[in-house]
Enzyme design. Structure first.
Site, short mmCIF file in Angstrom:
data_model
loop_
_atom_site.label_atom_id
_atom_site.label_comp_id
_atom_site.label_asym_id
_atom_site.label_seq_id
_atom_site.Cartn_x
_atom_site.Cartn_y
_atom_site.Cartn_z
N ASN A 42 0.83 -1.20 0.00
CA ASN A 42 0.00 0.00 0.00
C ASN A 42 0.87 1.25 0.00
O ASN A 42 1.93 1.29 0.62
CB ASN A 42 -1.03 0.01 1.14
CG ASN A 42 -0.45 -0.26 2.51
OD1 ASN A 42 0.58 -0.90 2.66
ND2 ASN A 42 -1.12 0.24 3.53
N GLU A 44 0.35 5.09 0.77
CA GLU A 44 -0.58 6.10 1.30
C GLU A 44 -0.15 7.50 0.89
O GLU A 44 0.97 7.72 0.41
CB GLU A 44 -0.66 5.98 2.83
CG GLU A 44 -1.24 4.63 3.25
CD GLU A 44 -1.53 4.53 4.73
OE1 GLU A 44 -1.05 5.36 5.51
OE2 GLU A 44 -2.28 3.60 5.10
N CYS A 53 -4.13 0.82 -2.61
CA CYS A 53 -3.99 -0.44 -1.89
C CYS A 53 -2.90 -1.31 -2.55
O CYS A 53 -2.61 -1.18 -3.75
CB CYS A 53 -5.29 -1.23 -1.91
SG CYS A 53 -6.62 -0.48 -0.96
N GLU A 55 -3.03 -4.36 -3.45
CA GLU A 55 -3.54 -5.18 -4.56
C GLU A 55 -3.53 -4.40 -5.88
O GLU A 55 -3.16 -4.92 -6.93
CB GLU A 55 -4.97 -5.64 -4.27
CG GLU A 55 -5.11 -6.52 -3.04
CD GLU A 55 -5.40 -5.75 -1.75
OE1 GLU A 55 -4.84 -4.65 -1.57
OE2 GLU A 55 -6.20 -6.26 -0.94
N CYS A 86 -10.43 -4.77 -0.40
CA CYS A 86 -11.54 -3.82 -0.32
C CYS A 86 -12.37 -3.88 -1.61
O CYS A 86 -11.96 -4.47 -2.62
CB CYS A 86 -11.01 -2.40 -0.09
SG CYS A 86 -10.34 -1.60 -1.56
N CYS A 89 -10.70 -2.60 -4.87
CA CYS A 89 -9.73 -3.55 -5.44
C CYS A 89 -10.43 -4.74 -6.10
O CYS A 89 -9.99 -5.23 -7.14
CB CYS A 89 -8.76 -4.02 -4.37
SG CYS A 89 -7.58 -2.74 -3.90
N1 THU Z 1 -5.30 -1.57 2.32
C1 THU Z 1 -4.70 -2.35 1.38
O1 THU Z 1 -3.62 -2.03 0.87
N2 THU Z 1 -5.34 -3.49 0.98
C2 THU Z 1 -6.49 -3.95 1.53
O2 THU Z 1 -6.95 -5.02 1.15
C3 THU Z 1 -7.18 -3.18 2.56
C4 THU Z 1 -6.59 -1.87 2.91
C5 THU Z 1 -4.58 -0.38 2.82
C6 THU Z 1 -5.14 0.94 2.44
C7 THU Z 1 -4.61 1.82 3.56
O3 THU Z 1 -3.29 2.21 3.26
C8 THU Z 1 -4.56 0.89 4.76
O4 THU Z 1 -4.55 -0.42 4.22
C9 THU Z 1 -5.72 1.06 5.73
O5 THU Z 1 -6.94 0.92 5.10
#
Ligand code: THU
Length: 130
Positions: A42, A44, A53, A55, A86, A89
């Site tokens: 991920n 941010e 994310c 994925e 999520c 994704c």
């Molecule tokens: N996140 C992912 O990278 N993949 C997921 O399947 C769920 C959430 C990340 C997004 C954000 O940076 C952090 O997790 C909190 O939601």
């Protein structure tokens, strides 16, 4: 490649997560139809909504390298239950995959396997009249 090897690749990618806001690191490893693996973490952003994310990073890398056909994706985070992708994704996965196995994992050794079609039924039905 077995699930454990793909999960290990996702764990390695997770080490490179940029998650200073949530402090929640996620790793993903996407297996293409030809066996090639692309990873993602991920990424941010201070403008929270621009966060990508793990994925989607993996899918973007694979597609940019010319891949369009995928078999399996492993996703891992340090959670009490295995992390599932999520909704955003899931829709991105459905763009490329009629069938995709999602292998969700945590650091307790728990694994939850599901088909994308179970996680997001009727992903594209009716859209643009297709
Ligand atoms: N996140 C992912 O990278 N993949 C997921 O399947 C769920 C959430 C990340 C997004 C954000 O940076 C952090 O997790 C909190 O939601």
């Amino acid at each position: 490649m077995n699930d454990e090897t793909l999960i290990a690749a996702a764990k390695d990618a997770r080490l490179r997560a940029h998650a200073p806001y949530s402090n929640f690191q996620v790793g993903a490893a996407l297996e293409c139809a030809d066996g090639t693996v692309f990873t993602g973490c991920n990424v941010e952003n201070i403008s929270y909504g621009l966060t990508i994310c793990a994925e989607r990073v993996a899918f973007g890398s694979a597609v940019a390298a010319g891949h369009r056909s995928f078999r399996r994706i492993a996703v891992v985070a340090d959670t009490t239950q295995p992390i599932t992708p999520c909704g955003a994704c899931r829709q991105v996965m459905a763009e490329f995959c009629d069938e995709l196995t999602v292998v969700s994992a945590n650091y307790r050794g728990e694994v939850f396997r599901a088909e994308l079609s179970e996680l997001l039924p009727r992903a594209k039905a009716g859209i643009l009249d297709k």
